[in-house]
Design an enzyme around this catalytic site. Structure first.
Site, mmCIF file in Angstrom:
data_model
loop_
_atom_site.group_PDB
_atom_site.id
_atom_site.type_symbol
_atom_site.label_atom_id
_atom_site.label_comp_id
_atom_site.label_asym_id
_atom_site.label_seq_id
_atom_site.Cartn_x
_atom_site.Cartn_y
_atom_site.Cartn_z
ATOM 1 N N GLU A 235 0.853 -1.190 0.000
ATOM 2 C CA GLU A 235 0.000 0.000 0.000
ATOM 3 C C GLU A 235 0.890 1.241 0.000
ATOM 4 O O GLU A 235 0.828 2.047 -0.909
ATOM 5 C CB GLU A 235 -0.940 -0.011 1.202
ATOM 6 C CG GLU A 235 -1.875 1.196 1.186
ATOM 7 C CD GLU A 235 -2.921 1.213 2.287
ATOM 8 O OE1 GLU A 235 -3.310 0.163 2.799
ATOM 9 O OE2 GLU A 235 -3.378 2.333 2.626
ATOM 10 N N ARG A 313 -8.056 3.052 13.100
ATOM 11 C CA ARG A 313 -8.890 1.864 12.889
ATOM 12 C C ARG A 313 -8.926 1.001 14.159
ATOM 13 O O ARG A 313 -9.960 0.423 14.497
ATOM 14 C CB ARG A 313 -8.447 1.055 11.673
ATOM 15 C CG ARG A 313 -9.408 -0.082 11.327
ATOM 16 C CD ARG A 313 -9.150 -0.712 9.969
ATOM 17 N NE ARG A 313 -9.596 0.118 8.868
ATOM 18 C CZ ARG A 313 -10.852 0.187 8.415
ATOM 19 N NH1 ARG A 313 -11.806 -0.558 8.963
ATOM 20 N NH2 ARG A 313 -11.168 0.979 7.423
ATOM 21 N N GLU A 723 -11.185 -7.863 4.156
ATOM 22 C CA GLU A 723 -10.576 -7.908 5.479
ATOM 23 C C GLU A 723 -11.433 -8.505 6.592
ATOM 24 O O GLU A 723 -10.902 -9.212 7.452
ATOM 25 C CB GLU A 723 -10.160 -6.492 5.898
ATOM 26 C CG GLU A 723 -9.159 -5.882 4.953
ATOM 27 C CD GLU A 723 -8.808 -4.459 5.315
ATOM 28 O OE1 GLU A 723 -9.668 -3.582 5.120
ATOM 29 O OE2 GLU A 723 -7.701 -4.228 5.801
HETATM 30 N N1 LUZ Z 1 -5.587 1.727 4.334
HETATM 31 C C1 LUZ Z 1 -5.754 3.031 4.614
HETATM 32 C C2 LUZ Z 1 -6.362 0.783 4.857
HETATM 33 O O1 LUZ Z 1 -4.987 3.848 4.143
HETATM 34 N N2 LUZ Z 1 -6.761 3.389 5.414
HETATM 35 C C3 LUZ Z 1 -7.597 2.492 5.966
HETATM 36 O O2 LUZ Z 1 -8.495 2.863 6.698
HETATM 37 C C4 LUZ Z 1 -7.399 1.143 5.701
HETATM 38 N N3 LUZ Z 1 -8.175 0.223 6.260
HETATM 39 C C5 LUZ Z 1 -7.942 -1.054 6.000
HETATM 40 C C6 LUZ Z 1 -6.907 -1.401 5.160
HETATM 41 N N4 LUZ Z 1 -6.130 -0.498 4.589
HETATM 42 MO MO1 MOS Z 2 -4.776 -2.485 3.230
HETATM 43 S S1 MOS Z 2 -4.272 -3.414 4.921
HETATM 44 O O1 MOS Z 2 -3.568 -2.253 2.120
HETATM 45 O O2 MOS Z 2 -6.242 -2.988 2.726
#
Ligand code: LUZ
Ligand code: MOS
Length: 768
Positions: A235, A313, A723
């Site tokens: 990411e 989160r 998820e």
């Molecule tokens: N990535 C992000 C995530 O940048 N923000 C989020 O809230 C998130 N949640 C789950 C997985 N990736």
């Molecule tokens: Mo995220 S943990 O790259 O959905």
């Protein structure tokens, strides 16, 4: 011989290329003429200062070798965008072992690798900190504490019949994507840079490369093909590797390929955040949870990366699937000398769920109320206002729980387990129910948007581009279904494009389970736009007026099975005829779609609002069996009732649920990420780091989708799936713990993963 059964072939699943090994990952691409190969040089201790890079021995190895350091960066040596705490190449100081200090490029990979080993790094080592609580004690927290609260916890604890406090640990987790971090950078004329990157977020890579090279974003093009998995690891953390390749390409004028080998990938990149947590829970006589107080010490690693969004989160999911009137949660991002911990499927929510489930488990021990009774009593109900101020609607927690209890016949199963434990001395069984209530949306508001670009070609085929990156999760399949249904033509006509910054701009990473919610919706909107232009045009076609009458209007015309209909009447025009007529009349057959998720607003100051569009619910049952002499265990059965909305493709969702569950079980039971006190990764290969394999997962899994579960808030009535089911894996922890307690009654422990060593320590009374 064809190993793929015919029915699978005929279905042409999105996964077929992966299944047959035809997918080309970055390392499989043919390299361009003159391409150089890059290798990173990582620091060899976890903390230090006065870094000096001595390239002389490396340069002497081969005339093609070049060694680049921070001083060679033409733009700004900075990747951090929340705060500037993450240089691309270490400069003066270093903060974790394996932090990139120099980049080597050479004519081939073996030469680059050997040269990298010859680069000498000098400097003064400093004592590292690896433990989050120790970092906290020293005041090494990033930014500030973050609080979220509701109600008067102190008063609620006073009213409670039982108040139970404890602490728990959860470990990190390696992503173990099949394809390691990789990128190829191609320098183009006029200083432009084009990249192929294995990333979930091409726009993030584009921004990082532009920043490092000192270029405007328009001079950088990033394309992501199909990834060999990512799970959050690509990411944010694909960007440095792409930026390094781009740096090498800029400085040599030649294409540069960088593919991390597995051991460097394990040592140099971030993982799931380990957490250390204190909790206190208050229960009324009837098992209602009256108060919950929690302090999270997040091990954030050496830089902030995504830690803040992840901490949010965690805070949002502090209460798990339960409605608790008084809650006080605080989280600290503790800075340690470890690789920056990062996004990993679940993104801070699994850590929060483990804590609340631990608190409930312990409260059950103290109060004598069965765990499942406390859980069921406190499940969120319709209209509940969460402690962050969001009123829950269309709540399906109790529904999934009750259906599961009925379908798996939980009372009978519990009797069987009890009977088994009465009649077996050396094997014991344990069962646990684990529910989930998972908020869908990026916790950072601005990220909840996406775009698409759809072209209908003259021969009737259609190209659909969005910001979504296909990484094996099936998002391309969902985009295809949404587009095909909207245009009313066959799925065979579509090509779902790779993701490219020049096609769709300002994309958010494919993450937060929102890939389909955002991008299939953006594709749908673009297809709607084209369909509306076509039906508006059709309404003006004289030959149609003849058949349908002069009052034929666009809103009565639909495209179904590749033909035009008005009020159910076939108008005798097929898709291709319609298109050729439309092209003659110069109708634009391309459209851009844009989608911003609705209803989101959150006031961080107040800690109240709607951070999520909706929630995903589900309940799982996990049954485990422990070998009392060996401390080993196996999962013998899992049942789930899951709220998938109306799945766009049920098989894709099943795959996601099974995969997430396996990954959750791995985190809860097997995957023992360990660092030494000097900050070295000890679990640095797949022989010392155990992931769930076929043998471990060799037990029946029954997945039932909640029926008639339309979700009006996402594309085609579906729900995000990536998820939430990972949370079910936590059930594995408590199923094994329950079996251990059946073997040797005593207080439980909350130290995830529950590896056999810990089971053995418990069974022999030796646990800390
Ligand atoms: N990535 C992000 C995530 O940048 N923000 C989020 O809230 C998130 N949640 C789950 C997985 N990736
Ligand atoms: Mo995220 S943990 O790259 O959905």
């Amino acid at each position: 011989m064809n190993p793929i059964p015919e029915e699978v072939q005929n279905e042409r699943p999105e996964s077929l290329l992966n299944l047959t090994g035809q997918t080309r990952y970055t390392d499989d691409l043919p390299v361009p003429e003159g391409c150089l190969h890059a290798f990173p040089v990582g620091t060899r201790s976890a903390k230090g200062k006065n870094l000096v890079v001595d390239p002389s021995a490396a340069l002497a190895l081969d005339p093609s070798v070049r060694v680049f350091t921070a001083a060679d960066i033409p733009g700004e040596n900075q990747l951090g965008y929340v705060i500037p705490d993450e240089p691309l190449l270490a400069q003066g100081e270093w903060e974790f072992k394996g932090q990139v200090a120099a980049l080597v490029v050479a004519r081939d990979r073996p030469t680059a690798q050997r040269a990298a080993a010859l680069v000498r790094l000098r400097g003064e080592d400093l004592p590292p900190v690896t433990d989050p609580r120790e970092a906290f004690k020293r005041g090494d927290i990033i930014l500030q504490p973050y609080h979220l609260e509701e109600g008067d916890v102190e008063a609620a604890f006073r009213e409670s019949k039982w108040v139970v406090a404890g602490s728990c640990e959860s470990g990190g987790q390696e992503h173990v994507y099949l394809e390691t971090q990789s990128a190829i950078a191609y320098p183009e004329e006029g200083g432009r840079m084009r990249l192929w990157s294995s990333t979930q977020g091409p726009t993030g890579v584009q921004r990082a490369v532009a920043h490092i090279l000192g270029l405007p974003m328009a001079q950088v093009e990033v394309e992501a093909g199909r990834l060999g998995g990512a799970f959050g690891g690509k990411e944010d953390q694909a960007a440095p590797w792409a930026a390094l390749a781009a740096l090498g390409a800029r400085l040599t004028g030649l294409p540069v390929k960088l593919v991390l080998n597995r051991s460097d990938d394990l040592r140099m990149t971030g993982k799931r955040h380990p957490y250390s947590t204190d909790f206190k829970i208050g229960l009324a006589e009837d098992g209602r949870i009256l108060a919950f107080q929690v302090t999270y010490y997040q091990n954030s690693g050496a830089s902030i990366d995504l830690s803040l969004a992840i901490l949010w989160r965690t805070l949002f999911h502090a209460t798990g699937s339960y409605q608790i009137p008084a809650v006080q949660a605080v989280g600290y991002m503790c800075k340690t000398n470890l690789p920056p911990f990062t996004a990993f499927r679940g993104f801070g929510a699994p850590q929060a769920f483990f804590v609340i489930e631990s608190a409930i488990f312990k409260a059950a021990e103290v109060s004598g109320i069965p765990v499942a009774q406390i859980q069921r009593t406190n499940l969120v109900t319709e209209g509940w206002r969460t402690y962050y101020g969001m009123k829950l609607q269309d709540v399906r927690a109790e529904k999934t729980w009750d259906l599961l209890v009925q379908r798996a016949n939980v009372p009978a199963l519990q009797r069987e387990v009890d009977e088994f434990n009465r009649t077996h001395r050396l094997k014991k069984r344990g069962m646990h129910l684990q529910s989930v209530c998972f908020g869908i949306s990026f916790t950072k508001l601005m990220m909840n948007q996406g775009g698409s670009l759809v072209h209908v070609y003259a021969d009737g085929s259609v190209s659909v581009a969005t910001g979504a990156v296909e990484m094996g999760q099936g998002v391309a399949r969902k985009i295809l279904v949404a587009a095909a249904r909207t245009l009313g033509i066959s799925e065979d006509r579509f090509r779902i494009e790779r993701t490219r910054t020049t096609t769709v701009a300002n994309t958010v990473p494919t993450a937060a389970s929102t890939g389909a919610d955002i991008n299939a919706m953006a594709a749908l909107l673009a297809c709607q736009e084209i369909r509306n232009r076509l039906t508006a045009f059709a309404a003006t076609m004289p030959e149609l007026k003849k058949i349908a009458g002069p009052e034929l209007s666009a809103d009565r015309i639909e495209i179904r099975n590749e033909r035009l209909y008005a009020g159910g009447k076939d108008l005798g025009i097929d898709w291709n005829t319609l298109l050729s007529r439309a092209l003659e009349e110069r109708i634009d057959l391309s459209a851009h779609g844009y989608y911003a998720s609705p209803g989101l607003r959150f006031d961080q100051g107040l800690g109240k609002g709607n951070p999520f569009v909706y929630h995903v619910y589900g309940t799982a049952l996990v049954l485990a069996e422990v070998d009392v002499l060996r401390g080993t265990y196996k999962i013998i059965r899992a049942d789930m009732v899951h709220d998938g909305g109306i799945p766009i493709d049920e098989k894709v969702d099943r795959g996601q649920i099974e995969g997430a569950f396996a990954q959750g079980l791995g985190w809860a039971l097997l995957e023992d990420l360990r660092f030494g006190p000097d900050g070295s990764l000890l679990s640095d290969s797949l022989s010392t780091y155990k992931v769930p394999d076929l043998r471990f997962m060799d037990f029946p899994i029954r997945i039932d989708f909640l029926e008639n579960a339309l979700n009006p808030l996402a594309v085609l009535g579906s729900k995000a799936v990536g998820e939430p089911p990972l949370i079910f894996g936590i059930g594995g922890y408590f199923a094994v713990l329950s079996a251990l307690k059946a073997a040797r009654p005593g207080p439980g422990f909350y130290d995830l993963p529950l590896i056999p060593e810990k089971a053995m320590a418990y069974l022999t009374g030796g646990q800390k």
